[in-house]
Write an enzyme that holds these catalytic residues in place. Structure first.
Site, PDB file in Angstrom:
ATOM      1  N   SER A 269       0.612  -0.904   0.351  1.00 41.99           N
ATOM      2  CA  SER A 269       0.009  -0.082   0.021  1.00 41.99           C
ATOM      3  C   SER A 269       0.503   1.133   0.339  1.00 41.99           C
ATOM      4  CB  SER A 269      -0.780  -0.232   1.239  1.00 41.99           C
ATOM      5  OG  SER A 269      -0.378   0.031   2.387  1.00 41.99           O
ATOM      6  N   ASP A 270       0.007   2.847  -0.474  1.00 43.76           N
ATOM      7  CA  ASP A 270       1.112   3.411  -0.504  1.00 43.76           C
ATOM      8  C   ASP A 270       0.439   3.760   0.770  1.00 43.76           C
ATOM      9  OD1 ASP A 270       2.112   6.351  -0.505  1.00 43.76           O
ATOM     10  OD2 ASP A 270       0.488   6.920  -2.461  1.00 43.76           O
ATOM     11  N   TYR A 271       2.140   5.044   1.356  1.00 46.51           N
ATOM     12  CA  TYR A 271       1.625   5.084   3.009  1.00 46.51           C
ATOM     13  C   TYR A 271       0.743   5.089   4.007  1.00 46.51           C
ATOM     14  CZ  TYR A 271       6.501   3.407   3.223  1.00 46.51           C
ATOM     15  OH  TYR A 271       7.273   2.765   2.535  1.00 46.51           O
TER      16      TYR A 271
END
Length: 883
Positions: A269-271
């Site tokens: 996932s993106d952060y």
């Protein structure tokens, strides 16, 4: 598929030498664990390791955590010998967060959009190799890049991280880019999967697109990199895709990415982009990166497995995907090291790529190249021409090992016998310039309360509360009221000019402020004053409230007022971020702007005009501020009064050259007819000054081509409807379908300012004798298409030309583009020399995605083929018949 010149082969050698100098010297300690047997395959080693892991350990592996402030990691599992995944932002260089690692410095490469402008796969391979080399030698084993988000519209704030608007161009450059990174024990993570094409409302926007658009446009670069570069990881995005959060969409994570595209790597996932436990795990997310505050996996995921909401088989699949990539890319066997980056060697590579990326947009009467032997004086003008901070902001910003400003580069080029004068012309560019609305009021027209005689700006008072309660925490003089805090103001994430004083981080969330002083009217006439703000903004002129801007969204309000030249008026601006300041990294946002009468010129511009008048040539270096965050400025105007600067300088000196540093398109219609030459320099990296001067003075023949279309203005694009951007009621409608970029301009009959693929040269080329061929091969009757033509350098200097081949409209009732890039080749030729160019073409340019049958279809019949130097500049036409 696509050939290029050998321009960058020697650069690769430099990286090999570096690798020899810095060998994989740090090897994991010998153990008796079975999975340490290097004679086994990555799959076999993973199976052995997985059998020795408990459920808790597997969940620990797939749950990312922020080990410390200095980097993104999931922690080492020492008892099993599993190394930490040490991740670095990487699209434009390795962003080092830990100050203990080489002072956080690495090579600042030209922005990825500049790499795309080279149209050179050798350059892309070198670019990736340098990233892999520096990541490995600065303790990182994962590079978060490349960025494969299509540049859907020309004003995208993150376009600078993109490889352009065309999926074939992106694919052909991304393949060697990823292979270059992964030639080291480093994994590449392509981003962002998928439809992550705007920053405005990026955390919540619902991107709605057809299956055909997904397949033909947005998934294509990912598909090609997966197939041809053994991509390790894909990062899913914040936005929704057709109504479902991207990181919990089974349709895009499993059905499309893993099943159809046969992706064997892992999805991270993106952060902070994962918003669930069960939904994301079952949809196909494999690694949750650190969220805010603690993410949704870890103990919650363990509980979900124990309660049969997520199967243990799904956890095994997550762990298998991660571990297999770690074994296959060498992360277990070749631990990262901290070896000093060879700054000059790698800086030379950055310079070479920058030189090849620059696009000669216009060159009337051979205004360029400049002849230093015929010049006595040069004026260098521009707000940041004297520093080397022009780079995209956000997670892509790196701290360079050294820098060369445009001013310094030009001084180096012309030597001591030519007088070089500098004038900024406007205030420095900052993150505030991303905000919408008119340019900020120049500091030269503002005076602080009780200021010194020549002191400019307004007295600023800052509070760390939203109501200006108590004594202000900070009092100082601000040059302009042009503020963009929050995400844009954290250490290491802002690319503000060093001329600007940073606002302390304590004001990054909820805050309030007041600016007071005087505004001196430069010329009699009608002025439009404005406030662009998020929260509450009030503008008082002579104690009278003239603008009251109250909004939980960014809003611009204007007021027309008549002033007499020379008058001074009291200014007071009161601002509060409101409670929105703490949401999604939003901070204070406000700009005090103006639209002056035509003849109103402030002293900074006048000083630049005076310098230009006495010089043989004026070089105006413009700049925009581009960064990820939470807003795309849909205005294509140059910020901070730079348009006015160019117009006034060209009046004073018609021999004015404009060099643009930006990662996106800019509007030029108000001044481009008055200047003889324009160079699009992008964000050229740490050697920007030397690269720019090399092109201006002819040491390098420019060969860059636009990887995205430059429109006439904001209203003349295929995505100018607000339903498309920024979207209505939280929905961005991709109604243009497959007609993205130049394909959309042609489909809608919109004339661009500069076409996709455009780029001039200091020499000329002749195209002749084109032939196209189609045949099928093998049992599956795979379609093979090719084009041959003669290309001759008919000018006086050596140069490179990018030959572009476009497939025409397909013989089908389905709407298909009038032109679609099918192949390209970069050819370098000496004067008078000719080459028979042969290139294979992309079969998918002759196909379309059939939504009913979920497959690619190639229709039979005659298809036009266009060959030229841009999508508009077609030199030859032929056709091919597909049976």
């Amino acid at each position: 598929m696509i050939k290029t010149s050998t321009k960058f082969q020697f650069l690769t050698v430099a990286l090999i030498v570096t690798l020899i100098i810095t060998p994989f010297s740090s090897v994991a300690a010998e153990t008796t664990q079975q999975w340490d047997d290097k004679s086994l395959s990555a799959q076999e080693r993973t199976e052995l390791l997985l059998k020795n892991m408990s459920l808790e350990q597997k969940i620990q592996l797939v749950t990312g955590n922020l080990n410390n402030f200095y980097g993104f990691y999931n922690e080492e599992m020492e008892d099993l010998g599993i190394p930490a995944l040490t991740m670095a932002d990487g699209p434009a260089g390795v962003r080092i967060a830990n100050p203990d690692i080489q002072d956080k410095k690495s090579t600042a490469l030209p922005a990825p959009i500049a790499l795309a402008a080279t149209w050179d796969v050798d350059a892309a391979k070198t670019y990736g190799e340098l990233l892999g080399n520096e990541a490995f030698n600065t303790t990182h084993n994962v590079v978060l890049g490349p960025g494969l988000d299509i540049a859907r519209f020309p004003w995208g704030e993150r376009n600078f991280e993109s490889l352009g608007e065309d999926p074939l161009l992106q694919s052909e450059l991304a393949i060697p880019y990823v292979n270059g990174i992964q030639s080291y024990p480093v994994m590449a993570a392509a981003k962002h999967w998928i439809l992550n094409n705007q920053e405005t409302e990026r955390f919540t926007i619902n991107s709605v697109a057809s299956e055909r658009a997904l397949q033909e446009v947005y998934a294509r670069p990912f598909a090609e990199v997966i197939e041809q570069a053994d991509l390790s990881a894909v990062m899913c995005s914040f936005n929704q895709v057709n109504g479902v959060n991207a990181c919990e969409s089974e349709n895009v994570l499993t059905n499309l990415l893993k099943d159809q595209l046969d992706f064997d790597g892992f999805v991270m996932s993106d952060y902070g982009a994962n918003y669930s436990t069960v939904e994301s795990a079952n949809a196909g997310l494999d690694l949750e990166t650190p969220g805010d505050p603690n993410g949704y996996w870890g103990d919650d995921l363990l509980t979900a497995v124990e309660e049969d909401e997520v199967s243990e088989e799904r956890i095994d699949d997550m762990a298998t995907r991660i571990l297999t990539e770690m074994f296959s890319k060498g992360l277990f066997d070749q631990p990262t090291v901290n070896n000093q980056i060879p700054a000059k060697e790698h800086g030379k590579i950055a310079r070479e790529i920058a030189e090849q990326s620059m696009v000669l947009m216009k060159n009337e009467n051979n205004a360029l190249p400049l002849d230093r032997n015929e010049l006595d004086s040069v004026a260098v003008i521009g707000p940041d021409a004297d520093n080397a901070s022009a780079a995209g902001g956000g997670s892509s910003l790196v701290i360079p090992t050294y820098t060369v400003s445009p001013l310094e580069g030009i001084q180096n080029e012309v030597g001591e016998n030519v007088e070089v004068s500098y004038a900024p012309g406007t205030d420095p560019i900052s993150a505030g310039d991303i905000l919408p609305g008119p340019s900020a009021v120049p500091s030269s027209l503002l005076s602080p309360v009780n200021g010194e005689e020549n002191e400019h700006g307004l007295t600023a008072e800052y509070w760390s509360n939203i109501d200006r309660e108590g004594e202000p925490s900070l009092i100082r003089t601000d040059n302009q009221v042009n503020l963009n805090l929050g995400f844009y103001n954290y250490d290491g994430l802002n690319a503000d000019s060093p001329k600007l004083e940073r606002v302390p981080g304590e004001f990054n969330s909820e805050m309030s402020a007041r600016w007071t002083g005087q505004f001196t009217v430069p010329e009699s006439g009608e002025y439009t004053l404005s406030l662009s703000s998020l929260g509450s903004g009030k503008l008082y002129i002579d104690d009278e409230l003239v603008i009251d801007n109250q909004s939980k969204r960014l809003k611009t309000s204007k007021k027309a007022l008549s002033f007499v030249g020379g008058e001074q008026h009291d200014i007071r601006i009161e601002y509060s971020s409101g409670e929105s300041g703490g949401q999604q990294d939003f901070g204070g946002m406000i700009r005090f702007g103006w639209e002056p009468p035509k003849d109103a010129v402030d002293t900074k511009i006048q000083e630049a005009v005076d310098v230009a008048k006495k010089s043989d040539v004026a070089i105006v270096v413009t700049r925009v501020y581009d960064s990820e965050g939470y807003v795309d400025n849909s205005s294509l105007d140059l910020p901070n009064n730079q348009d006015q600067l160019i117009k006034e300088v060209t009046k004073a000196n018609p021999n004015t050259i404009v060099v643009q540093m930006s990662g996106r398109a800019v509007q030029m219609d108000t001044w481009q007819d008055d200047v003889p030459a324009i160079v699009q320099a992008w964000f050229p990296g740490q050697e920007q000054g030397n690269a720019i001067s090399s092109v201006l003075f002819g040491d390098v023949n420019p060969s860059g081509k636009l990887p995205m279309t430059f429109p006439v203005d904001e209203d003349s694009t295929p995505v100018s409807d607000e339903n498309q951007f920024p979207g209505v009621d939280g929905v961005s409608d991709y109604s243009e379908g497959v007609f993205v970029g130049y394909k959309g301009y042609e489909e809608k009959g919109i004339e661009p300012e500069y076409a996709f693929g455009h780029g001039l040269s200091y020499t000329t080329f002749n195209y002749r004798n084109v032939k196209a061929k189609a045949k099928t091969k093998g049992k599956n009757k795979e379609l093979e298409l090719s084009v041959k033509l003669n290309l001759r350098n008919t000018g006086d200097v050596s140069g490179s030309e990018v030959v572009q081949v476009y497939a025409g409209e397909l013989p089908t009732d389905i709407d298909t583009p009038a032109k679609q890039l099918a192949g390209f080749e970069k050819v370098e030729l000496e004067p008078g020399k000719q080459k028979r160019v042969k290139m294979e073409l992309d079969p998918k340019a002759f196909s379309y995605w059939d939504e009913e049958n979920d497959e690619w279809v190639t229709p039979s019949g005659e298809i036009p083929i266009y060959v030229g130097s841009s999508s508009e500049d077609i030199q030859l036409e032929t056709s091919v018949t597909i049976k």
